[in-house]
Design a protein around this motif. Structure first.
Motif, PDB file in Angstrom:
ATOM      1  N   ALA A   7       0.956  -1.324   0.035  1.00  0.00           N
ATOM      2  CA  ALA A   7       0.110   0.112   0.116  1.00  0.00           C
ATOM      3  C   ALA A   7       0.771   1.313  -0.047  1.00  0.00           C
ATOM      4  CB  ALA A   7      -0.850  -0.055   1.127  1.00  0.00           C
ATOM      5  N   SER A   8       1.818   1.166   0.752  1.00  0.00           N
ATOM      6  CA  SER A   8       2.995   2.438   0.667  1.00  0.00           C
ATOM      7  C   SER A   8       3.496   2.831  -0.597  1.00  0.00           C
ATOM      8  CB  SER A   8       4.025   2.555   1.815  1.00  0.00           C
ATOM      9  OG  SER A   8       4.775   1.000   1.561  1.00  0.00           O
ATOM     10  N   VAL A  10       2.095   1.793  -3.470  1.00  0.00           N
ATOM     11  CA  VAL A  10       1.196   2.221  -4.466  1.00  0.00           C
ATOM     12  C   VAL A  10       0.715   3.700  -4.184  1.00  0.00           C
ATOM     13  CG1 VAL A  10      -1.377   1.773  -4.861  1.00  0.00           C
ATOM     14  CG2 VAL A  10       0.167  -0.253  -4.730  1.00  0.00           C
ATOM     15  N   LYS A  11       0.739   4.139  -2.896  1.00  0.00           N
ATOM     16  CA  LYS A  11       0.555   5.609  -2.818  1.00  0.00           C
ATOM     17  C   LYS A  11       1.463   6.389  -3.301  1.00  0.00           C
ATOM     18  CE  LYS A  11       0.281   5.197   1.751  1.00  0.00           C
ATOM     19  NZ  LYS A  11      -0.111   5.988   3.296  1.00  0.00           N
ATOM     20  N   VAL A  12       2.717   6.136  -3.419  1.00  0.00           N
ATOM     21  CA  VAL A  12       3.662   6.902  -4.143  1.00  0.00           C
ATOM     22  C   VAL A  12       3.566   7.011  -5.506  1.00  0.00           C
ATOM     23  CG1 VAL A  12       6.077   6.885  -4.549  1.00  0.00           C
ATOM     24  CG2 VAL A  12       5.467   6.544  -2.255  1.00  0.00           C
ATOM     25  N   GLU A  14       1.070   6.440  -7.059  1.00  0.00           N
ATOM     26  CA  GLU A  14      -0.141   7.263  -7.493  1.00  0.00           C
ATOM     27  C   GLU A  14       0.063   8.569  -7.514  1.00  0.00           C
ATOM     28  OE1 GLU A  14      -3.317   5.627  -5.065  1.00  0.00           O
ATOM     29  OE2 GLU A  14      -3.809   4.022  -6.296  1.00  0.00           O
ATOM     30  N   ALA A  15       0.918   9.080  -6.444  1.00  0.00           N
ATOM     31  CA  ALA A  15       1.161  10.556  -6.185  1.00  0.00           C
ATOM     32  C   ALA A  15       2.135  10.758  -7.373  1.00  0.00           C
ATOM     33  CB  ALA A  15       1.949  10.664  -4.894  1.00  0.00           C
ATOM     34  N   GLU A  18      -0.130  11.303 -10.518  1.00  0.00           N
ATOM     35  CA  GLU A  18      -1.002  12.483 -10.471  1.00  0.00           C
ATOM     36  C   GLU A  18      -0.273  13.733 -10.499  1.00  0.00           C
ATOM     37  OE1 GLU A  18      -2.552  12.567  -6.334  1.00  0.00           O
ATOM     38  OE2 GLU A  18      -3.781  10.974  -6.545  1.00  0.00           O
ATOM     39  N   GLY A 100       3.072   9.294   6.564  1.00  0.00           N
ATOM     40  CA  GLY A 100       2.298   7.923   6.190  1.00  0.00           C
ATOM     41  C   GLY A 100       3.474   6.891   5.818  1.00  0.00           C
ATOM     42  N   PRO A 111       1.928  12.055  -0.541  1.00  0.00           N
ATOM     43  CA  PRO A 111       0.549  12.058  -0.751  1.00  0.00           C
ATOM     44  C   PRO A 111      -0.139  12.855   0.335  1.00  0.00           C
ATOM     45  CG  PRO A 111       1.278   9.665  -1.160  1.00  0.00           C
ATOM     46  CD  PRO A 111       2.592  10.703  -0.411  1.00  0.00           C
ATOM     47  N   GLY A 112      -1.163  13.284  -0.146  1.00  0.00           N
ATOM     48  CA  GLY A 112      -2.113  13.839   0.899  1.00  0.00           C
ATOM     49  C   GLY A 112      -1.653  15.444   1.187  1.00  0.00           C
ATOM     50  N   GLY A 134       8.434   4.423  -0.769  1.00  0.00           N
ATOM     51  CA  GLY A 134       7.461   4.299   0.114  1.00  0.00           C
ATOM     52  C   GLY A 134       8.182   3.053   0.896  1.00  0.00           C
TER      53      GLY A 134
END
Length: 161
Positions: A7-8, A10-12, A14-15, A18, A100, A111-112, A134
Motif C-alpha cells: 500500500a505504501s 502504491v500511494k507513491v 499514484e502520487a 498525479e 504515512g 501524498p495528501g 515508500g
C-alpha cells in the motif's frame, strides 16, 4: 507479496502519476535504508541518491522535508534559516504520523499534502537521481529538475562546503 504491491508503494506511484510522472519503480534485493546501501544496490554513485529527511519545526510543530544528496550531511542551522524556524529531530512516530511512511522509505513526494520542502542544490548537478518509493526495498529514478517540479521544493545549499 511483491514490494511494489504494498500500500505504501502504491500511494507513491499514484502520487507520482498525479504529478505527471510515470517513473519505473525498482525493487531491490537488498535494503536501501541508507544512501550508501541504495547506491550499492543500484550500481550508482551515492551523490545520485536522494535522502528524504523529515524534521519538525520547533515553533510550528509542522513537518519540514529536506531532500539531501546522499553524500551530504545536512547543516541544520543553514536549513533552519531557510525554513525560517529552528528544527527538531523527528522521531519515527512523528515521521510516520505526518507522512504515512517509515524512516528509510520516506519518498520525496508526500501524498495528501506536501510539507514545505528544500531540495539540495547539489542534486541538480546530476543527470538522474534515485529516491525511496515508500519502502526500504523500492526506489525510483528521475531527472532532478523533475523532482524539483513535483515537490514544489526550493533549491538551496543544505550542507557545509
Amino acid at each position: 507479496m511483491a514490494y511494489t504491491e504494498r500500500a505504501s508503494v502504491v500511494k507513491v506511484r499514484e502520487a507520482l502519476e498525479e504529478r505527471g510522472v510515470e517513473a519505473e519503480l525498482v525493487e531491490l534485493e537488498e535494503t536501501a535504508r541508507s544512501a550508501r546501501e541504495a547506491a550499492a544496490a543500484l550500481g550508482r554513485r551515492v551523490e545520485q541518491i536522494v535522502k528524504s529527511l523529515v524534521f519538525r519545526g520547533k515553533r510550528s510543530g509542522r513537518p519540514l522535508l529536506v531532500l539531501a544528496g546522499g553524500a551530504n550531511r545536512v547543516d541544520e542551522k543553514r536549513v533552519s534559516a531557510l525554513f525560517g524556524e529552528e528544527l527538531e529531530k523527528a522521531d519515527a512516530d512523528f515521521v510516520r504520523g505526518e507522512t504515512g511512511f517509515s524512516i528509510g522509505g520516506v519518498p520525496p513526494v508526500i501524498p495528501g499534502g506536501q510539507p514545505p520542502t528544500i531540495l539540495d542544490e547539489d542534486l541538480l548537478e546530476e543527470d538522474e537521481v534515485w529516491a525511496a518509493a515508500g519502502h526500504t526495498h523500492v526506489v525510483f529514478g528521475l531527472h532532478p529538475e523533475e523532482l524539483l517540479r513535483i515537490t514544489g521544493a526550493k533549491a538551496a545549499r543544505v550542507s557545509r562546503r
